[in-house]
Design an enzyme around this catalytic site. Structure first.
Site: not given
Ligand code: AMP
Ligand code: MG
Length: 482
Positions: A89-90, A110, A122, A180, A249
């Site tokens: 998502g980012r 990232k 965002d 993953r 994940d």
């Molecule tokens: P994480 O906590 O980094 O492992 O992220 C968990 C999920 O949330 C993943 O699919 C990320 O891509 C998404 N995600 C985390 N932060 C953001 C953000 N600011 N914008 C879009 N997706 C996010």
């Molecule tokens: Mg993650």
């Protein structure tokens, strides 16, 4: 002079159901914060022909290297036990770089902007958390623990809004791959056998070609991933690392530590330690990491069921047999790791109680985990009267008696202990100190910290402040998704 990029992208050639083809979203005013030249060299990359502006353009995603082919990867995951569709998502994977000896590395940005998987996010990341991942992942690597690496951080010149307005940043992450358990869950949930087979064969080709000719590849893959994960968690336990969000994940099929969010290192030994603000129930507490690892592996096994045997009952039986080996394997590896930490050679019936009694004492006396082992190696940074206590002295006598068996000598046991007991870890208050300065434009403390963390098993002068636990660290909290 060329940089040395050698892209050979394979994941981006998989069908569209595996990913979205998307470039990083350009940023307003990229500015290089840090570049890992040591890692660049290991990857046979050389950025010395580029000025800072060009390097900033590159690592922000504003100008993509030739041969890259950006995608956002699709995946799902059990987050705190709940199944969710996720995906990058980012982040975007800009491609797979081959080093000179043909080792393959994912190069991922990232914080690179919105994708089809951004949901309400965002797509961006803040400077503090990206530098935090840089510091901790590099520290893990130097501790000898499999991990994704960090190649660069750039500021975007844009603000990201969290609880307050923060500097935006992009981290360049290097990994054996970003596949993953959640990638398998995503594909398995689509219930298309050809796609599952495609992912499975891709993983074997890329990560485990040694089982290519096996007649029971799915079971072999499950066993290898289980073994690698056990090794990884035992390593985390060795240095007191708490991942914080062991969602499926965030568990890599290659066996690397991945997705540094609210992770932190334990100071005072307490098996129930949790740092993450969102982990209210302690699901991902220090002592729960092996339990959750097995839980995640069981989710992985479920994905493989259709490939193990056409007869579902038989497939489940075979997978269960592998999953059921977890506890015994883990305990054996954990015991051996703890024996190493105590300099013990061979095996003695009373080893487990010797180890547990030390941990219980540390817990009761609220002793620092890392520094207790420093004390046992005679590398204490400050005299501590607690070690004069009767319980500890009695324990020490038992330990010293045990040390004498198997032709052990002080040279031998100290050598063994020094190999596995770090003298420095990224202490939470030092991490915060470095990040707070970096946020104000002063990178010196971060650079100095990274230098100290380079050889964590070696003695160094003037590192007391990096070895002391914080006195006010009790309620230390870390945050996700920042
Ligand atoms: P994480 O906590 O980094 O492992 O992220 C968990 C999920 O949330 C993943 O699919 C990320 O891509 C998404 N995600 C985390 N932060 C953001 C953000 N600011 N914008 C879009 N997706 C996010
Ligand atoms: Mg993650």
């Amino acid at each position: 002079m060329t940089i040395g990029w050698c892209f050979d992208n394979t994941y981006s050639k998989l069908p569209n159901s595996f990913k979205e083809n998307i470039n990083p979203v350009p940023v307003r005013k990229p500015k290089l914060v840090i570049l890992n030249n040591v890692l660049a060299k290991e990857l046979n990359l050389d950025f010395s022909s580029l000025d800072n502006k060009k390097i900033s353009e590159l690592f922000s995603g504003n100008s993509l290297p030739e041969g890259s082919d950006s995608i956002a990867q699709a995946y799902a995951g059990h987050q705190f036990g709940h199944f969710t569709m996720l995906g990058d998502g980012r982040a975007v994977l800009i491609g797979e770089h081959l080093s000179k000896n043909k080792d393959r590395y994912d190069i991922q940005f990232k914080g690179s902007g919105k994708t089809a998987f951004s949901r309400n996010g965002d797509g961006r990341a803040a400077l503090g958390p990206m530098l935090r991942e840089y510091i901790i992942s590099e520290a893990m690597h130097n501790l000898g623990i499999p991990t994704t690496r960090s190649l660069a951080v750039v500021r975007t010149g844009e603000e990201v809004i969290r609880e307050t307005s923060l500097h935006g940043a992009v981290l360049t992450r290097v990994a054996l791959s970003h596949i993953r358990v959640g990638t398998f869950q995503y594909i398995a949930a689509r219930q298309k056998r050809d796609e599952l087979e495609m992912l499975f064969n891709y993983v074997i080709e890329r990560h485990y070609p040694n089982i290519k000719s096996s007649k029971k590849k799915p079971i072999d893959l499950l066993e290898i991933v289980l073994d690698n994960q056990i090794d990884l968690i035992v390593n985390w336990m060795r240095v007191g690392f708490i991942h914080g969000v062991m969602n499926t994940d965030n568990m890599s099929i290659s066996g690397e530590t991945i997705d540094y969010g609210p992770c932190a290192f334990m100071d005072v030994y307490d098996p129930k330690t949790v740092f993450s603000s969102i982990d209210q129930m302690g699901r991902y507490a220090y002592c729960n990491q092996p339990v959750i690892c097995k839980w995640n592996l069981t989710r992985f096994a479920e994905c493989l069921i259709p490939l193990i045997d056409h007869d579902q009952k038989k497939a489940i039986e075979q997978a269960t047999e592998i999953i059921d080996t977890f506890e015994k394997k883990y305990e054996e590896k954990w015991l051996n790791m703890m024996r190493d930490k105590l300099g013990l050679f061979g095996v003695d019936d009373k080893d487990k109680s010797l180890i547990l009694d030390l941990l219980t004492w540390m817990h009761q006396k609220k002793k620092d985990y890392t520094n207790t082992f420093c004390h046992l190696m005679n590398l204490e940074n400050q005299k501590d009267r607690d070690f004069e206590d009767n319980d500890f002295q009695n324990w020490k006598k038992r330990w010293q008696d045990r040390l004498k068996i198997k032709n052990n000598t002080p040279e031998k046991f100290i050598k063994l202990m020094r190999r596995v007991n770090p003298l420095v870890i990224p202490r939470n208050h030092k991490v915060e100190e470095a990040l707070s300065e970096a946020n104000q434009g002063n990178l010196k403390p971060t650079i100095q910290f990274l230098e100290i963390l380079k050889n964590p098993y070696n003695e160094k002068k003037n590192i007391d402040e990096y070895q002391m636990p914080s006195l006010s660290n009790k309620n230390y909290k870390t945050f996700c998704g920042t």
